[in-house]
Motif scaffolding. Structure first.
Motif, short mmCIF file in Angstrom:
data_model
loop_
_atom_site.label_atom_id
_atom_site.label_comp_id
_atom_site.label_asym_id
_atom_site.label_seq_id
_atom_site.Cartn_x
_atom_site.Cartn_y
_atom_site.Cartn_z
N GLU A 1 -8.13 -20.24 67.41
CA GLU A 1 -8.59 -20.32 68.54
C GLU A 1 -9.60 -19.00 68.75
O GLU A 1 -10.37 -19.16 69.70
CB GLU A 1 -7.56 -20.25 69.83
N SER A 2 -9.12 -17.95 68.15
CA SER A 2 -10.02 -16.92 68.24
C SER A 2 -11.60 -16.89 67.79
O SER A 2 -12.37 -16.25 68.18
CB SER A 2 -9.63 -15.49 67.54
N PHE A 3 -11.75 -18.11 67.11
CA PHE A 3 -13.26 -18.49 66.93
C PHE A 3 -13.79 -19.51 67.82
O PHE A 3 -15.03 -19.71 67.59
CB PHE A 3 -13.24 -19.02 65.24
N LEU A 4 -13.02 -19.67 68.73
CA LEU A 4 -13.69 -20.73 69.90
C LEU A 4 -13.96 -20.01 71.15
O LEU A 4 -14.76 -20.88 72.04
CB LEU A 4 -12.64 -21.95 70.08
N ASN A 5 -13.75 -18.94 71.31
CA ASN A 5 -13.96 -18.17 72.74
C ASN A 5 -14.96 -17.18 72.52
O ASN A 5 -14.95 -16.12 71.39
CB ASN A 5 -12.63 -17.61 72.99
N TRP A 6 -15.88 -16.87 72.93
CA TRP A 6 -16.99 -15.98 73.00
C TRP A 6 -16.42 -14.54 73.12
O TRP A 6 -16.96 -13.66 72.43
CB TRP A 6 -18.24 -16.17 74.12
N LYS A 7 -15.45 -14.15 74.09
CA LYS A 7 -14.59 -12.94 74.06
C LYS A 7 -14.14 -12.61 72.56
O LYS A 7 -14.14 -11.58 71.94
CB LYS A 7 -13.89 -12.88 75.15
N SER A 8 -13.46 -13.56 72.04
CA SER A 8 -12.77 -13.20 70.76
C SER A 8 -13.73 -13.37 69.59
O SER A 8 -13.63 -12.43 68.72
CB SER A 8 -11.79 -14.57 70.43
N LEU A 9 -14.91 -13.84 69.89
CA LEU A 9 -16.06 -13.74 68.53
C LEU A 9 -16.56 -12.47 68.66
O LEU A 9 -16.90 -11.81 67.84
CB LEU A 9 -17.15 -14.79 68.91
#
Length: 147
Positions: A77-85
């Motif tokens: 899921e870290s690849f799906l959220n702009w903050k995580s990206l």
């Protein structure tokens, strides 16, 4: 007491004043090595200490993954959220800066003292966290043009 031991003692005191336990412990260990006449450990520590520290740090950072506290789903899921990206990109930048910093510190040992004092002062006066010497060295390497 020799000047080198006094410097280590001063840095340990700065670590205590700034509540910087890693710096305090490191300075006390180095001071003990000198007092106990175990200086033969210094070349080994100079050669492998940073690598050993990075290994221990990586173990600490990756333990939540290994223990299952961070699931594969959470990682995905870290690849799906702009903050995580953005976090991933900044993590990559910090790793790059740390690499530059390690190279600069190895090539210019005189810089290490300044970075250490700066980190301790940042913790003491700005309520910072003592994670900065490698990154600070990386930023310094960008500023002075050394890789």
């Amino acid at each position: 007491m020799d000047i080198t031991s006094l410097i280590l003692l001063l840095l340990a005191a700065l670590g205590i004043i700034s509540s910087n336990t890693p710096i305090t412990v490191a300075m006390i260990i180095l001071l003990l090595l000198r007092v106990l006449k175990l200086q033969q450990a210094f070349p080994w520590l100079e050669k492998y200490g940073l690598t050993l520290g990075i290994i221990i740090l990586t173990i600490g950072v990756m333990t939540p993954v290994a223990s299952g506290k961070i699931s594969i789903q959470t990682l995905g899921e870290s690849f799906l959220n702009w903050k995580s990206l953005l976090a991933i990109a900044i993590g990559m930048l910090v790793a790059y800066l740390g690499g530059r910093g390690a190279t600069l510190m190895a090539a210019n040992p005189t810089i290490v003292a300044g970075l250490l004092v700066g980190t301790v002062l940042g913790v003491a006066f700005f309520k910072g966290v003592p994670v900065g010497p490698l990154i600070a060295a990386g930023i310094l390497s960008l500023l002075i043009g050394r890789s």
